[in-house]
Scaffold this active site. Structure first.
Site, PDB file in Angstrom:
ATOM      1  N   ASP A  31       0.843  -1.194   0.000  1.00 29.86           N
ATOM      2  CA  ASP A  31       0.000   0.000   0.000  1.00 29.86           C
ATOM      3  C   ASP A  31       0.882   1.248   0.000  1.00 29.86           C
ATOM      4  O   ASP A  31       1.892   1.315   0.696  1.00 29.86           O
ATOM      5  CB  ASP A  31      -0.922  -0.012   1.227  1.00 29.86           C
ATOM      6  CG  ASP A  31      -2.084   0.954   1.083  1.00 29.86           C
ATOM      7  OD1 ASP A  31      -3.228   0.487   0.962  1.00 29.86           O
ATOM      8  OD2 ASP A  31      -1.843   2.179   1.102  1.00 29.86           O
ATOM      9  N   ILE A  32       0.512   2.247  -0.784  1.00 32.18           N
ATOM     10  CA  ILE A  32       1.300   3.475  -0.917  1.00 32.18           C
ATOM     11  C   ILE A  32       1.269   4.292   0.379  1.00 32.18           C
ATOM     12  O   ILE A  32       2.167   5.096   0.627  1.00 32.18           O
ATOM     13  CB  ILE A  32       0.770   4.302  -2.119  1.00 32.18           C
ATOM     14  CG1 ILE A  32       1.838   5.241  -2.639  1.00 32.18           C
ATOM     15  CG2 ILE A  32      -0.503   5.051  -1.770  1.00 32.18           C
ATOM     16  CD1 ILE A  32       1.491   5.853  -3.999  1.00 32.18           C
ATOM     17  N   ASN A  88     -13.055  -3.467   2.021  1.00 28.83           N
ATOM     18  CA  ASN A  88     -14.021  -2.377   2.122  1.00 28.83           C
ATOM     19  C   ASN A  88     -14.914  -2.373   0.883  1.00 28.83           C
ATOM     20  O   ASN A  88     -14.414  -2.476  -0.238  1.00 28.83           O
ATOM     21  CB  ASN A  88     -13.293  -1.030   2.226  1.00 28.83           C
ATOM     22  CG  ASN A  88     -12.490  -0.907   3.514  1.00 28.83           C
ATOM     23  OD1 ASN A  88     -12.976  -1.272   4.578  1.00 28.83           O
ATOM     24  ND2 ASN A  88     -11.268  -0.413   3.424  1.00 28.83           N
ATOM     25  N   HIS A 101     -10.066  -5.370  -3.497  1.00 27.36           N
ATOM     26  CA  HIS A 101      -8.745  -5.646  -2.919  1.00 27.36           C
ATOM     27  C   HIS A 101      -8.883  -6.095  -1.477  1.00 27.36           C
ATOM     28  O   HIS A 101      -9.759  -5.625  -0.743  1.00 27.36           O
ATOM     29  CB  HIS A 101      -7.830  -4.415  -3.020  1.00 27.36           C
ATOM     30  CG  HIS A 101      -8.456  -3.144  -2.535  1.00 27.36           C
ATOM     31  ND1 HIS A 101      -9.350  -2.423  -3.286  1.00 27.36           N
ATOM     32  CD2 HIS A 101      -8.325  -2.473  -1.364  1.00 27.36           C
ATOM     33  CE1 HIS A 101      -9.741  -1.355  -2.601  1.00 27.36           C
ATOM     34  NE2 HIS A 101      -9.136  -1.371  -1.427  1.00 27.36           N
TER      35      HIS A 101
END
Ligand code: 5GP
Ligand code: ZN
Length: 115
Positions: A31-32, A88, A101
């Site tokens: 994750d960024i 989510n 994801h």
């Protein structure tokens, strides 16, 4: 494949990311904006916007997301200390990227709110 989709671009190699695993069904990358020492996103290579768009033919791939998460947890050294898997869906869950994801979070005692 969706031309407008960020994660499709990552899967296709058109957008850089730190890919930690890929095969013919799924891709996993960091994750960024990590919220835990390990924060990996595991995505189906097929564009599926959210769990609302799942169909029976996707069941094998979705199962594979979870076995990939388990393997990556072992690889990251967090299988025994524990980890959290999150998907989510939609506005109330805070989904911001509409390519399904699975978040793999670990490496700390979780503070991320559950509800
Ligand atoms: P969501 O709220 O949709 O479940 O989470 C989307 C996640 O994607 C967020 O944790 C966010 O930090 C991450 N993300 C957004 N854009 C990028 C990107 O360009 N590259 C990577 N590696 N992660 C991203
Ligand atoms: Zn996509």
């Amino acid at each position: 494949m969706s031309n407008e989709c960020l994660f499709c671009k990552i899967i296709g190699g058109d957008l850089p990311s730190e890919i930690v695993y890929r095969d013919d069904q799924v891709t996993a990358f960091r994750d960024i904006n990590p919220v835990a020492p390990t924060h990996i996103l595991i995505v189906p290579n097929k564009h599926i916007a959210s769990t609302n768009e799942l169909s029976p033919e996707d069941e094998t791939t979705i199962g594979h997301l979870f076995t990939t998460a388990k393997n990556l947890a072992t690889q990251e050294g967090i299988a025994q200390s524990g980890y959290r898997l999150i998907i989510n869906t939609g506005p109330d869950a805070g989904q911001i990227i509409f390519h399904l994801h699975l978040h793999l979070l670990g490496g700390q005692r979780m503070r991320h709110p559950m509800g």
